[in-house]
Design a protein around this motif. Structure first.
Motif, PDB file in Angstrom:
ATOM      1  N   LYS A  28       0.826  -1.215   0.000  1.00 29.39           N
ATOM      2  CA  LYS A  28       0.000   0.000   0.000  1.00 29.39           C
ATOM      3  C   LYS A  28       0.863   1.270   0.000  1.00 29.39           C
ATOM      4  O   LYS A  28       0.486   2.290  -0.580  1.00 29.39           O
ATOM      5  CB  LYS A  28      -0.915   0.008   1.228  1.00 29.39           C
ATOM      6  N   LYS A  29       2.020   1.182   0.664  1.00 27.04           N
ATOM      7  CA  LYS A  29       2.891   2.353   0.779  1.00 27.04           C
ATOM      8  C   LYS A  29       3.659   2.628  -0.513  1.00 27.04           C
ATOM      9  O   LYS A  29       3.884   3.784  -0.887  1.00 27.04           O
ATOM     10  CB  LYS A  29       3.872   2.133   1.936  1.00 27.04           C
ATOM     11  N   THR A  30       4.073   1.574  -1.205  1.00 21.13           N
ATOM     12  CA  THR A  30       4.966   1.743  -2.365  1.00 21.13           C
ATOM     13  C   THR A  30       4.218   1.758  -3.698  1.00 21.13           C
ATOM     14  O   THR A  30       4.799   2.081  -4.723  1.00 21.13           O
ATOM     15  CB  THR A  30       6.010   0.605  -2.408  1.00 21.13           C
ATOM     16  N   THR A  31       2.935   1.391  -3.685  1.00 21.09           N
ATOM     17  CA  THR A  31       2.152   1.346  -4.928  1.00 21.09           C
ATOM     18  C   THR A  31       0.971   2.298  -4.813  1.00 21.09           C
ATOM     19  O   THR A  31       0.170   2.180  -3.887  1.00 21.09           O
ATOM     20  CB  THR A  31       1.639  -0.090  -5.200  1.00 21.09           C
ATOM     21  N   ARG A  32       0.872   3.211  -5.757  1.00 18.63           N
ATOM     22  CA  ARG A  32      -0.187   4.212  -5.672  1.00 18.63           C
ATOM     23  C   ARG A  32      -1.572   3.567  -5.753  1.00 18.63           C
ATOM     24  O   ARG A  32      -2.479   3.910  -5.005  1.00 18.63           O
ATOM     25  CB  ARG A  32      -0.008   5.238  -6.799  1.00 18.63           C
ATOM     26  N   TYR A  33      -1.731   2.641  -6.695  1.00 15.96           N
ATOM     27  CA  TYR A  33      -2.994   1.915  -6.831  1.00 15.96           C
ATOM     28  C   TYR A  33      -2.689   0.410  -6.750  1.00 15.96           C
ATOM     29  O   TYR A  33      -2.599  -0.271  -7.774  1.00 15.96           O
ATOM     30  CB  TYR A  33      -3.688   2.246  -8.161  1.00 15.96           C
ATOM     31  N   PRO A  34      -2.512  -0.111  -5.539  1.00 18.62           N
ATOM     32  CA  PRO A  34      -2.150  -1.532  -5.398  1.00 18.62           C
ATOM     33  C   PRO A  34      -3.251  -2.433  -5.954  1.00 18.62           C
ATOM     34  O   PRO A  34      -4.439  -2.150  -5.761  1.00 18.62           O
ATOM     35  CB  PRO A  34      -2.002  -1.715  -3.887  1.00 18.62           C
TER      36      PRO A  34
END
Length: 480
Positions: free
Chosen positions: A301-307
């Motif tokens: 969730k932190k590293t991907t804008r739209y996981p």
């Protein structure tokens, strides 16, 4: 049996040094989980099984299985004869004491008296004074190990037992290991009060030097080195231990914790899955696996804008599965209960989250720190997901009212400060809000601000004794 002789027997029993006289209370532990832990240790630890069978007999008694308790004492006797043929009397004192107590509870008084006499006669031979209560270092150490098994309430007493044992045998590897583990756990428990962790670090290092085959203690040493930012040195110990005991679950669980804390979650998961193949019922391991999946979820969730929703749902599913499995196997596993509740929240499964939180509230062996954590997390649930600010304030306040400094208590305080500030700014503040804000200021030593808040609370609720009393005490403290 006459009342007089029964009283005499009971008096003699109370003189014995064994699990029945060490005040080990069943309400302080999950007995099923403790039994499973001991059985695992019997399976995987080559040494010290005498004390494991002695403790297992006591646990069986607490579970009302006295026949099973006697069987474990018989195995302890066989272990003593096999491993200490020249010291049978000395090594049997705790076992015989347990025998006496179990026979007493079974109303087999003659057999109980027989074992009391065996202890008494042996003590006369072993000691210059004719006493039944004898302080041998082995008995001190066995008591210490039992205290460690019964949880955090007993850690200080465990430390004292190992200190006493070491006075007589300062280089005994087992006593040094017990002392180091007791100090390690005390430091972990009293984290906020114990900034210097070098004491357990040196004790663990000394214990490993005395017994380099003990990979469990080696793992604890690695974790403590990690705590003091000597990560590379810690990893060397983990790698060395991995070569020695690649399939030892009690080592692997802490090796996995080391890599998880280091940030290598995939390696931690790999180690945990290997350990689960050996001990598939371990609640500790399932909980650790759940934590790893939770970390992977938060990283995604932190590293991907739209996981990708599929990945999010799968990680939530896996974390829930392992947290739930941990609780199914250990019903009083507090941290797994709270972690499960919060993971249900992540999946927007609020009814199940509420159910998990209520299970946590029903656990009857919670420390003050545990209670503060529970109030904080449940307060967050009410505030952010149920949108019930008044309920959130109520639970944060309960956490704050427990007078023990902890990280969770400061979180409750900060959350209250923020929430009450917003309510008062919006003109929604009532007497309870101002009274609670007064309590926070008072705890922080901000007496003038506390007085102003309590004055406002009294203005809104003139007859409230709690606010009036607090206001009076604060004014007196400033005038004195």
């Amino acid at each position: 049996m006459s009342t007089i002789s029964n009283n005499s027997l009971k008096s003699s029993l109370l003189q014995l040094e064994c699990h029945f006289t060490w005040t080990l209370l069943k309400q302080d532990v999950d007995l099923d989980e403790l039994e499973e832990t001991i059985e695992d240790q019997v399976k995987f630890f080559i040494t010290s099984n005498i004390r494991n069978y002695n403790l297992l007999s006591y646990v069986c008694h607490l579970k009302n299985s006295n026949e099973e308790a006697l069987k474990n004492l018989q195995i302890a006797e066989e272990e003593i004869k096999k491993n200490h043929p020249d010291e049978i009397a000395r090594r049997s004192l705790v076992t015989w004491g347990n025998y006496a107590w179990i026979y007493y509870h079974m109303k087999r008084y003659e057999e109980a008296q027989t074992y009391v006499s065996k202890v008494k006669d042996s003590c006369k031979e072993l000691s210059s004074t004719a006493q039944r209560k004898i302080q041998l270092p082995d008995i001190c150490a066995e008591q210490g190990w039992a205290f460690l098994k019964f949880g955090r309430k007993y850690y200080e007493r465990a430390k004292n037992c190992f200190e006493n044992a070491l006075k007589n045998e300062p280089n005994n590897p087992e006593f040094n290991t017990g002392y180091a583990i007791a100090m390690y756990r005390l430091e972990n428990f009293f984290y906020s009060q114990c900034e210097d962790r070098s004491l357990s670090l040196e004790l663990l290092k000394h214990a490993v030097e005395l017994n380099p085959k003990d990979t469990f203690t080696m793992a604890l040493l690695a974790l403590r080195l990690q705590d003091v930012e000597r990560v590379d040195e810690g990893e060397q110990y983990i790698e060395e231990a991995m070569q020695k005991t690649p399939d030892f679950p009690h080592f692997l669980r802490y090796a996995a914790m080391f890599y998880r804390r280091k940030g290598d979650v995939d390696k931690a998961l790999e180690i945990l899955k290997n350990a689960l193949r050996v001990t598939p019922k371990s609640s500790f391991l399932h909980h650790q696996v759940g934590i790893c999946y939770r970390i992977k979820l938060f990283q995604l969730k932190k590293t991907t804008r739209y996981p990708p929703q599929e990945q999010v749902e799968e990680l939530i599913r896996l974390a829930i599965f392992h947290f739930k499995t941990a609780i199914d196997k250990k019903t009083k596993f507090f941290h797994a209960c709270v972690d499960l509740a919060n993971m249900y929240v992540q999946g927007k499964r609020y009814e199940e989250a509420e159910e998990a939180f209520q299970k946590a509230f029903q656990i009857n062996i919670l420390s003050n720190d545990d209670k503060q954590q529970l109030y904080y997390h449940y307060g967050n649930f009410q505030r952010f997901h149920m949108k019930l600010e008044s309920e959130a304030i109520r639970y944060y306040r309960e956490g704050l009212k427990i007078e023990e400094d902890s990280y969770a208590r400061s979180k409750c305080s900060n959350a209250l400060n923020e929430l009450l500030g917003w309510r008062i700014q919006r003109g929604l503040g009532d007497a309870t809000d101002f009274g609670t804000l007064g309590l926070i200021h008072n705890l922080n030593g901000e007496k003038q601000e506390a007085i102003e808040c309590y004055e406002k609370a009294v203005e809104l609720h003139p007859d409230n004794e709690e606010y009036l009393s607090a206001l009076c005490e604060l004014r007196l403290s400033l005038s004195s």
